[in-house]
Design a protein around this motif. Structure first.
Motif, PDB file in Angstrom:
ATOM      1  N   SER A 301     -15.305   4.659  -0.413  1.00  0.00           N
ATOM      2  CA  SER A 301     -14.057   4.841  -1.154  1.00  0.00           C
ATOM      3  C   SER A 301     -13.726   3.600  -1.969  1.00  0.00           C
ATOM      4  O   SER A 301     -14.037   2.470  -1.559  1.00  0.00           O
ATOM      5  CB  SER A 301     -12.886   5.118  -0.205  1.00  0.00           C
ATOM      6  OG  SER A 301     -12.922   6.410   0.326  1.00  0.00           O
ATOM      7  N   TYR A 302     -13.078   3.836  -3.097  1.00  0.00           N
ATOM      8  CA  TYR A 302     -12.449   2.764  -3.871  1.00  0.00           C
ATOM      9  C   TYR A 302     -11.006   3.178  -4.129  1.00  0.00           C
ATOM     10  O   TYR A 302     -10.749   4.268  -4.662  1.00  0.00           O
ATOM     11  CB  TYR A 302     -13.159   2.519  -5.199  1.00  0.00           C
ATOM     12  CG  TYR A 302     -12.408   1.539  -6.080  1.00  0.00           C
ATOM     13  CD1 TYR A 302     -12.429   0.177  -5.790  1.00  0.00           C
ATOM     14  CD2 TYR A 302     -11.638   1.980  -7.144  1.00  0.00           C
ATOM     15  CE1 TYR A 302     -11.726  -0.731  -6.573  1.00  0.00           C
ATOM     16  CE2 TYR A 302     -10.928   1.089  -7.932  1.00  0.00           C
ATOM     17  CZ  TYR A 302     -10.969  -0.267  -7.639  1.00  0.00           C
ATOM     18  OH  TYR A 302     -10.261  -1.153  -8.394  1.00  0.00           O
ATOM     19  N   LYS A 303     -10.061   2.324  -3.744  1.00  0.00           N
ATOM     20  CA  LYS A 303      -8.641   2.630  -3.884  1.00  0.00           C
ATOM     21  C   LYS A 303      -7.973   1.560  -4.733  1.00  0.00           C
ATOM     22  O   LYS A 303      -8.111   0.361  -4.461  1.00  0.00           O
ATOM     23  CB  LYS A 303      -7.986   2.697  -2.505  1.00  0.00           C
ATOM     24  CG  LYS A 303      -6.518   3.110  -2.520  1.00  0.00           C
ATOM     25  CD  LYS A 303      -6.018   3.244  -1.081  1.00  0.00           C
ATOM     26  CE  LYS A 303      -4.577   3.720  -1.031  1.00  0.00           C
ATOM     27  NZ  LYS A 303      -4.104   3.871   0.364  1.00  0.00           N
ATOM     28  N   LEU A 304      -7.235   1.990  -5.755  1.00  0.00           N
ATOM     29  CA  LEU A 304      -6.501   1.086  -6.642  1.00  0.00           C
ATOM     30  C   LEU A 304      -5.009   1.372  -6.510  1.00  0.00           C
ATOM     31  O   LEU A 304      -4.557   2.478  -6.809  1.00  0.00           O
ATOM     32  CB  LEU A 304      -6.946   1.281  -8.094  1.00  0.00           C
ATOM     33  CG  LEU A 304      -6.165   0.480  -9.144  1.00  0.00           C
ATOM     34  CD1 LEU A 304      -6.412  -1.013  -8.965  1.00  0.00           C
ATOM     35  CD2 LEU A 304      -6.545   0.924 -10.561  1.00  0.00           C
ATOM     36  N   THR A 305      -4.254   0.379  -6.050  1.00  0.00           N
ATOM     37  CA  THR A 305      -2.803   0.524  -5.901  1.00  0.00           C
ATOM     38  C   THR A 305      -2.107  -0.299  -6.965  1.00  0.00           C
ATOM     39  O   THR A 305      -2.376  -1.501  -7.122  1.00  0.00           O
ATOM     40  CB  THR A 305      -2.349   0.072  -4.504  1.00  0.00           C
ATOM     41  OG1 THR A 305      -3.060   0.830  -3.519  1.00  0.00           O
ATOM     42  CG2 THR A 305      -0.857   0.310  -4.319  1.00  0.00           C
ATOM     43  N   LYS A 306      -1.193   0.309  -7.715  1.00  0.00           N
ATOM     44  CA  LYS A 306      -0.567  -0.315  -8.876  1.00  0.00           C
ATOM     45  C   LYS A 306       0.660  -1.141  -8.484  1.00  0.00           C
ATOM     46  O   LYS A 306       1.787  -0.864  -8.916  1.00  0.00           O
ATOM     47  CB  LYS A 306      -0.209   0.758  -9.902  1.00  0.00           C
ATOM     48  CG  LYS A 306      -1.379   1.605 -10.367  1.00  0.00           C
ATOM     49  CD  LYS A 306      -2.395   0.773 -11.144  1.00  0.00           C
ATOM     50  CE  LYS A 306      -1.860   0.350 -12.503  1.00  0.00           C
ATOM     51  NZ  LYS A 306      -2.871  -0.389 -13.297  1.00  0.00           N
ATOM     52  N   TRP A 307       0.414  -2.192  -7.702  1.00  0.00           N
ATOM     53  CA  TRP A 307       1.523  -3.073  -7.306  1.00  0.00           C
ATOM     54  C   TRP A 307       2.093  -3.829  -8.505  1.00  0.00           C
ATOM     55  O   TRP A 307       3.237  -4.308  -8.444  1.00  0.00           O
ATOM     56  CB  TRP A 307       1.039  -4.060  -6.250  1.00  0.00           C
ATOM     57  CG  TRP A 307       0.925  -3.466  -4.880  1.00  0.00           C
ATOM     58  CD1 TRP A 307      -0.219  -3.174  -4.200  1.00  0.00           C
ATOM     59  CD2 TRP A 307       2.000  -3.077  -4.019  1.00  0.00           C
ATOM     60  NE1 TRP A 307       0.072  -2.621  -2.976  1.00  0.00           N
ATOM     61  CE2 TRP A 307       1.423  -2.550  -2.838  1.00  0.00           C
ATOM     62  CE3 TRP A 307       3.393  -3.107  -4.133  1.00  0.00           C
ATOM     63  CZ2 TRP A 307       2.179  -2.078  -1.778  1.00  0.00           C
ATOM     64  CZ3 TRP A 307       4.152  -2.636  -3.079  1.00  0.00           C
ATOM     65  CH2 TRP A 307       3.554  -2.131  -1.921  1.00  0.00           C
ATOM     66  N   SER A 308       1.331  -3.956  -9.589  1.00  0.00           N
ATOM     67  CA  SER A 308       1.837  -4.668 -10.768  1.00  0.00           C
ATOM     68  C   SER A 308       3.040  -3.954 -11.379  1.00  0.00           C
ATOM     69  O   SER A 308       3.803  -4.562 -12.144  1.00  0.00           O
ATOM     70  CB  SER A 308       0.733  -4.806 -11.818  1.00  0.00           C
ATOM     71  OG  SER A 308       0.300  -3.528 -12.273  1.00  0.00           O
TER      72      SER A 308
END
Length: 437
Positions: A301-308
């Motif tokens: 898995s690759y997970k990208l969380t948009k904390w920006s």
């Protein structure tokens, strides 16, 4: 004297914003722990694997993989350990006190419950409940760094209702509604600054005395928010599948009360209505699942969380007056996970996984729950009592990178500085029961 009044009053609201401190087992305050089967493989392949009804929490498109109704219920026990070395003080006057502490983060149980009901060969519905964001730190009432590390408790319960449609033998799509209930409790105390403040009170001819255990902030609030999730799967054949899932951001506005124990002349505040705004970030996850032999599979898995996108935090009084507006320095985070599954026989399945999880705080951090990069090492198993009844068991060790940082509260010319070295780790224990009707 007026300067100190402004400092304490402003701190009432500034400290409320430490709700955005990071958890030791996930970036910022996001939680990965949605299923026990996923825990056993470090949540590798979550958007592509259809182990049980817990797929509702990650990728609703996977519901088309189920031919019969199924439920899954259980939870994960989070047992963290955080050790802090450091000091806190006011550099301008050369005042510093020890701020060391052990086991600051509270243990918590994260429950979950899911169900799936296939309507026909193409359409399925499902839903569930899980804890998707949260943090919990609790320092002693007389902790010297109580201004920065008192009690911080944030929990969100995500209620989900989803549907999925199988377009053909390759493609499936899913869409769901997320209704989120969030509750926050936060307190900060005077701590080791009490002697300094009392000395200033005496110089000003005041008779009041401030105790280390006096509250500077005691905040409670809750709110409901609404978001959505969507997903798709592409299946080359039953042994090879890819999945992509998206979960939207959810806006939370904590409406509640705030008060403290300070004298009236030092910003004392009885129960007062107010609110703090906070956005839970959106995220994407891509996963792959590959059955290489009749009893062995690998997944990733690759997970990208948009904390920006969580860059601004604001606080208001009940009359709508803005009392705080702070820009954060969060950055987007990536999580990469690899895992494997092995079917020993018809009764027993074994799992293992490893993952690297980035922290969101960058150069900024807080002892409320320090955010840092983490490595996951996981083991798990499923035992089938009957073809329809099974139990998932899992354990994961999460090691946080040691961090050294400075935390500063700058308020109207007064700078309170904490210098810390933080070591963190987490032990996770999961158990879920699954039943197929």
């Amino acid at each position: 004297m007026d300067l100190m009044n402004k400092f304490l009053t402003k701190t009432l609201f500034a400290s409320a914003l430490t709700l955005c401190a990071g958890a030791a087992n996930a970036a910022a305050f996001q939680l990965q722990e949605v299923t026990t089967s996923g825990l056993g493989r470090a949540y590798a392949g979550e958007a592509a694997i259809a182990d049980n009804a817990g797929v509702v929490a990650t990728n609703p498109a996977l519901m088309t993989q189920f031919k019969r109704p199924e439920i899954s219920m259980g939870g994960i026990w989070v047992n963290p350990g955080v050790n802090i070395e450091g000091e806190i003080g006011v550099p301008a006057v050369g005042y510093r006190v020890d701020a060391g502490y052990s086991d600051a983060i509270s243990s918590k149980f994260l429950p979950n419950a899911y169900w799936i009901y296939p309507i026909d060969e193409k359409f399925s519905v499902g839903g569930g409940a899980n804890v998707n964001y949260g943090l919990a730190t609790e320092y002693n009432a007389d902790y010297n760094a109580g201004l920065m590390g008192g009690t911080t408790d944030l929990t969100t319960i995500n209620l989900n209702l989803s549907g999925a449609y199988r377009l053909d033998e390759h493609w499936s799509f899913g869409l769901g509604l997320d209704v989120v209930y969030a509750e926050a409790k936060l307190s900060r105390r005077v701590g080791g600054l009490a002697p300094l403040l009392n000395a200033r009170l005496k110089m000003a001819g005041r008779s009041e005395t401030i105790l280390p255990t006096d509250f500077v902030t005691d905040l409670k609030g809750d709110d409901w928010g609404i978001g959505y999730n969507a997903g798709a799967t592409y299946q080359i054949n039953p042994n090879h599948r890819f999945g992509l899932a998206y979960h939207s951001k959810v806006k939370i506005k904590f409406d509640g009360t705030i008060e403290n124990d300070l004298p009236a002349g030092l910003g004392g505040l009885t129960k007062h209505d107010g609110s703090v705004e906070l956005n839970l970030p959106d995220y994407w996850e891509f996963s792959g699942y590959h059955q290489l032999t009749s009893n062995w599979a690998i997944h990733y898995s690759y997970k990208l969380t948009k904390w920006s996108r969580v860059q601004r935090l604001q606080a208001y009084t009940d009359s709508g007056v803005q009392v705080f507006d702070k820009t954060e320095h969060f950055g987007d985070t990536s999580r990469v996970a690899f895992g494997t599954t092995y079917d020993v026989n018809d009764k027993l399945t074994l799992r293992a996984g490893i993952a690297h999880d980035e922290g969101a705080a960058g150069r900024k951090s807080s002892i409320s729950i320090p955010d840092t990069h983490r490595m996951w090492y996981s083991l798990g198993a499923t035992y089938r009592f009957t073809p329809n009844l099974s139990v998932d068991l899992a354990y994961a060790y999460v090691h946080g990178k040691t961090r050294t940082f400075t935390e500063v509260e700058n308020v109207r010319g007064i700078s309170v500085e904490g210098r810390y070295k933080v070591r963190s780790q987490v032990n996770l224990y999961g158990l879920n029961l699954n039943y197929r009707f």
